[in-house]
Scaffold this motif. Structure first.
Motif, short mmCIF file in Angstrom:
data_model
loop_
_atom_site.label_atom_id
_atom_site.label_comp_id
_atom_site.label_asym_id
_atom_site.label_seq_id
_atom_site.Cartn_x
_atom_site.Cartn_y
_atom_site.Cartn_z
N THR A 171 0.79 -1.18 -0.23
CA THR A 171 0.28 -0.27 -0.20
C THR A 171 1.03 0.96 -0.03
O THR A 171 0.51 2.31 0.65
CB THR A 171 -0.72 -0.38 0.84
N THR A 226 3.04 4.51 -1.44
CA THR A 226 2.58 5.52 -2.53
C THR A 226 1.92 5.22 -3.93
O THR A 226 1.40 5.04 -4.80
CB THR A 226 2.65 6.74 -2.82
N LYS A 227 3.46 4.96 -5.04
CA LYS A 227 3.14 4.37 -6.26
C LYS A 227 2.21 3.15 -6.22
O LYS A 227 1.45 3.21 -7.29
CB LYS A 227 4.75 3.54 -6.21
N PHE A 271 -1.41 4.43 -6.10
CA PHE A 271 -1.71 4.90 -7.28
C PHE A 271 -1.64 4.86 -8.32
O PHE A 271 -2.93 4.33 -9.40
CB PHE A 271 -0.30 6.41 -8.04
N CYS A 273 4.83 -0.18 2.31
CA CYS A 273 5.62 0.10 1.07
C CYS A 273 6.75 -0.54 1.59
O CYS A 273 8.16 -0.36 2.81
CB CYS A 273 6.41 1.03 0.56
#
Length: 94
Positions: free
Chosen positions: A7, A9-10, A13, A49
């Protein structure tokens, strides 16, 4: 079967939220799929991450681990197919 969904950020996204929704739905409805063992379960873990994508110089998001194996650029449809196929294969081996 253990499914870990990044989960970061990338990953979020690029669709990890959709993958989470689909895997949870699949887990709740496993008994409706033919060839899936009655006792089959998905152990779903939402993970932060872990820097798998850092320093690679390439796009790998979203990242999902299925029984410890990294699946880069995971799509919900390909992941669902892989999970169901693996569970059906396990049924055939028992």
């Amino acid at each position: 079967m253990k499914v870990q969904i990044c989960t970061g950020t990338k990953c979020m996204f690029y669709g990890a939220d959709n993958i989470i929704d689909r895997v949870v739905d699949l887990s709740e409805n496993l008994s409706e799929y033919p060839g899936i063992p009655e006792d089959a379960q998905l152990d779903i873990e939402i993970i932060p991450c872990n820097d798998h994508c850092k320093g690679k110089g390439r796009h790998v998001s979203p990242l999902v681990y299925v029984d410890g194996e990294a699946i880069e650029k995971a799509s919900s449809s390909a992941l669902m197919e892989r999970i169901l196929n693996t569970l059906q294969e396990e049924q055939g081996q028992t």
